[in-house]
Design a protein around this motif. Structure first.
Motif, short mmCIF file in Angstrom:
data_model
loop_
_atom_site.label_atom_id
_atom_site.label_comp_id
_atom_site.label_asym_id
_atom_site.label_seq_id
_atom_site.Cartn_x
_atom_site.Cartn_y
_atom_site.Cartn_z
N GLY A 128 12.88 25.07 -2.69
CA GLY A 128 12.37 26.58 -3.38
C GLY A 128 10.76 26.06 -3.18
N THR A 129 10.20 27.44 -3.00
CA THR A 129 8.97 27.37 -3.22
C THR A 129 7.87 27.34 -3.86
OG1 THR A 129 8.62 29.88 -2.72
CG2 THR A 129 9.17 28.65 -0.56
N LEU A 130 6.90 26.72 -3.96
CA LEU A 130 6.01 26.85 -5.05
C LEU A 130 4.20 27.56 -3.98
CD1 LEU A 130 4.67 25.65 -7.82
CD2 LEU A 130 4.00 23.71 -6.66
N ALA A 131 3.68 28.40 -5.12
CA ALA A 131 2.26 28.99 -4.41
C ALA A 131 1.54 29.46 -5.78
CB ALA A 131 2.95 30.84 -4.16
N LEU A 132 0.43 28.54 -6.18
CA LEU A 132 -0.27 28.36 -6.56
C LEU A 132 -2.25 28.61 -6.22
CD1 LEU A 132 0.53 25.28 -8.49
CD2 LEU A 132 1.17 27.38 -9.48
N THR A 133 -2.86 29.48 -7.11
CA THR A 133 -3.89 30.20 -6.53
C THR A 133 -5.08 29.12 -7.37
OG1 THR A 133 -4.14 31.72 -7.95
CG2 THR A 133 -3.78 31.84 -5.37
N TRP A 134 -6.44 29.22 -7.16
CA TRP A 134 -7.28 28.83 -7.88
C TRP A 134 -8.70 29.29 -7.01
CZ3 TRP A 134 -4.91 24.69 -4.89
CH2 TRP A 134 -5.62 24.39 -4.47
N TRP A 135 -9.60 29.11 -8.59
CA TRP A 135 -11.24 29.99 -7.80
C TRP A 135 -11.76 28.93 -7.68
CZ3 TRP A 135 -10.47 34.96 -8.35
CH2 TRP A 135 -10.31 35.50 -9.04
N LYS A 136 -12.42 28.62 -6.34
CA LYS A 136 -13.74 28.04 -5.92
C LYS A 136 -14.94 28.15 -5.97
CE LYS A 136 -15.93 26.51 -1.17
NZ LYS A 136 -16.83 26.05 -1.87
N ALA A 137 -15.46 27.32 -7.59
CA ALA A 137 -15.41 27.49 -8.34
C ALA A 137 -17.65 27.85 -8.28
CB ALA A 137 -15.88 26.50 -9.40
N PRO A 188 -20.89 25.56 -21.38
CA PRO A 188 -19.51 26.25 -21.13
C PRO A 188 -18.69 25.12 -21.58
CG PRO A 188 -20.88 25.13 -19.06
CD PRO A 188 -21.94 25.79 -20.83
N PRO A 189 -17.14 24.84 -21.28
CA PRO A 189 -16.48 24.18 -21.37
C PRO A 189 -16.32 23.80 -20.30
CG PRO A 189 -15.42 26.35 -21.33
CD PRO A 189 -17.01 26.70 -21.84
N PRO A 190 -15.92 22.20 -20.34
CA PRO A 190 -15.20 20.93 -19.12
C PRO A 190 -14.51 22.02 -18.19
CG PRO A 190 -14.79 20.73 -21.11
CD PRO A 190 -15.66 21.84 -22.42
N ARG A 191 -14.54 21.05 -16.86
CA ARG A 191 -13.90 21.96 -16.16
C ARG A 191 -12.79 21.15 -16.22
NH1 ARG A 191 -14.51 26.90 -13.86
NH2 ARG A 191 -17.02 28.09 -14.36
N PRO A 192 -11.63 19.86 -16.37
CA PRO A 192 -10.54 19.27 -16.36
C PRO A 192 -10.11 18.93 -15.22
CG PRO A 192 -10.13 20.80 -18.03
CD PRO A 192 -11.07 20.89 -17.50
N PHE A 193 -10.15 20.28 -14.47
CA PHE A 193 -9.96 20.22 -12.74
C PHE A 193 -10.24 20.20 -11.75
CE2 PHE A 193 -7.97 23.40 -9.21
CZ PHE A 193 -6.54 23.00 -9.15
N SER A 194 -12.08 20.15 -11.81
CA SER A 194 -13.33 20.09 -10.62
C SER A 194 -12.80 18.95 -10.11
CB SER A 194 -14.16 19.88 -11.47
OG SER A 194 -14.42 18.68 -12.47
N GLY A 195 -12.13 17.89 -10.61
CA GLY A 195 -11.73 16.31 -9.87
C GLY A 195 -10.74 16.85 -8.70
N CYS A 219 -14.54 33.76 -3.83
CA CYS A 219 -13.51 33.20 -2.69
C CYS A 219 -12.51 32.29 -3.98
CB CYS A 219 -14.51 31.87 -2.40
SG CYS A 219 -13.79 30.25 -1.52
N ALA A 220 -11.13 31.92 -2.82
CA ALA A 220 -10.28 31.03 -4.46
C ALA A 220 -9.82 30.11 -3.02
CB ALA A 220 -9.15 32.09 -4.79
N TYR A 221 -8.53 29.41 -3.55
CA TYR A 221 -7.88 29.04 -2.66
C TYR A 221 -6.30 29.41 -3.06
CZ TYR A 221 -11.92 25.42 -1.63
OH TYR A 221 -12.67 25.25 -0.86
N LEU A 222 -5.43 28.94 -2.35
CA LEU A 222 -4.11 29.56 -1.94
C LEU A 222 -3.24 27.72 -1.98
CD1 LEU A 222 -1.18 30.87 -2.53
CD2 LEU A 222 -1.98 32.31 -0.55
N ALA A 223 -2.66 27.55 -2.48
CA ALA A 223 -1.94 26.21 -2.15
C ALA A 223 -0.11 26.94 -1.89
CB ALA A 223 -2.14 25.44 -3.37
N HIS A 224 0.34 26.47 -1.47
CA HIS A 224 1.82 26.58 -0.88
C HIS A 224 2.78 25.22 -0.10
CE1 HIS A 224 1.09 27.32 3.55
NE2 HIS A 224 -0.74 28.31 2.74
N ALA A 225 4.05 25.17 -1.28
CA ALA A 225 4.84 23.59 -0.58
C ALA A 225 5.87 24.33 -0.63
CB ALA A 225 4.39 22.71 -1.54
#
Length: 248
Positions: free
Chosen positions: A122-131, A153-160, A240-246
């Motif tokens: 099966g396939t996975l696809a996820l996007t997130w913003w280039k902050a 602003p609230p912290p961005r836990p995903f930034s790492g 700008c955004a990122y698209l991950a797929h696997a």
């Protein structure tokens, strides 16, 4: 709680640019059972249903879920919050998450959970913003600062984990194969007055504070927003955004 209608007019419209690429792998593989994780107001759900997929959509916000259920009665709608999903192992052929992984504090656990409910192959696809290239939203933060309003602003836990190299490593550590990240850029063409209204009315943790200010302070922020946003009126905000797929 988010104002779902305002969110749909504003942020959902912004995020709709990535829906086609997000669903490309699922479309090519003819995946019948698709999980729309973090479905919001159902932008991905609508596109997946149009492709003939059997869609299950989950989100943490009950107002969002109610709107999506009303619009898409042929989808299965359930409340759920990553990294815990209420599904058996290996039940989906594809998973799509449009700008949800960046809101999940435990990225590694979330990816392992997504892999658990995905069938082999099966396939996975996820996007997130280039902050640092999100002018469409950073203009609000800049306007608040220019108005000299205390703002934390609230912290961005995903930034790492938000760089392509780091995210590919996380996907591989979670057991995914053929992991890759693509970069997508576009111009967000929008009426500037409508964009202000929809973002402020949508609420949410980052800019909901604007709507809670006294009228005179809100208007001061608005004046700075009008000034800062004006250069993008014709050509649109650069995004700008990122698209991950696997593959599992």
């Amino acid at each position: 709680m988010t104002n779902a209608e305002a969110y749909d007019r504003g942020f959902a419209h912004l995020s709709s640019h990535t829906v086609g690429p997000l669903l490309a792998t699922a479309r090519e593989n003819g995946a019948p059972r698709l999980l729309d994780v973090g479905c919001g107001t159902g932008v991905v759900t609508a596109a997946a249903l149009a492709l003939g997929a059997e869609v299950t959509a989950v989100d943490a916000d009950p107002v969002m879920l109610e709107l999506t259920a009303r619009r898409h009665p042929y989808a299965t709608i359930r409340p759920a919050v990553l990294p815990d999903l209420p599904f058996e192992d290996e039940v989906f052929d594809a998973i799509a998450g449009n700008f949800v992984i960046n809101h999940v504090p435990e990225t590694d656990r979330a990816l392992k959970e997504l892999r658990r409910v995905l069938r082999p192959g099966g396939t996975l696809a996820l996007t997130w913003w280039k902050a640092d290239e999100m002018t469409a939203t950073s203009v609000f933060a800049e306007a608040i600062t220019a108005a000299r309003i205390p703002y934390e602003p609230p912290p961005r836990p995903f930034s790492g984990n938000d760089t392509p190299r780091r995210f590919v490593a996380l996907l591989e550590e979670a057991g995914f194969a053929r992991a890759a990240v693509d970069t997508m850029r576009w111009r967000h063409h929008v009426d500037l007055a409508a964009w202000w209204t929809d973002v402020v009315q949508a609420g949410g943790p980052r800019f909901g504070m604007i709507g809670r200010q006294p009228p005179e302070i809100r208007e001061r922020i608005r004046a700075h927003y009008d000034r800062l946003a004006a250069p993008y009126a014709r050509e649109g905000f650069p995004v700008c955004a990122y698209l991950a797929h696997a593959v599992r």
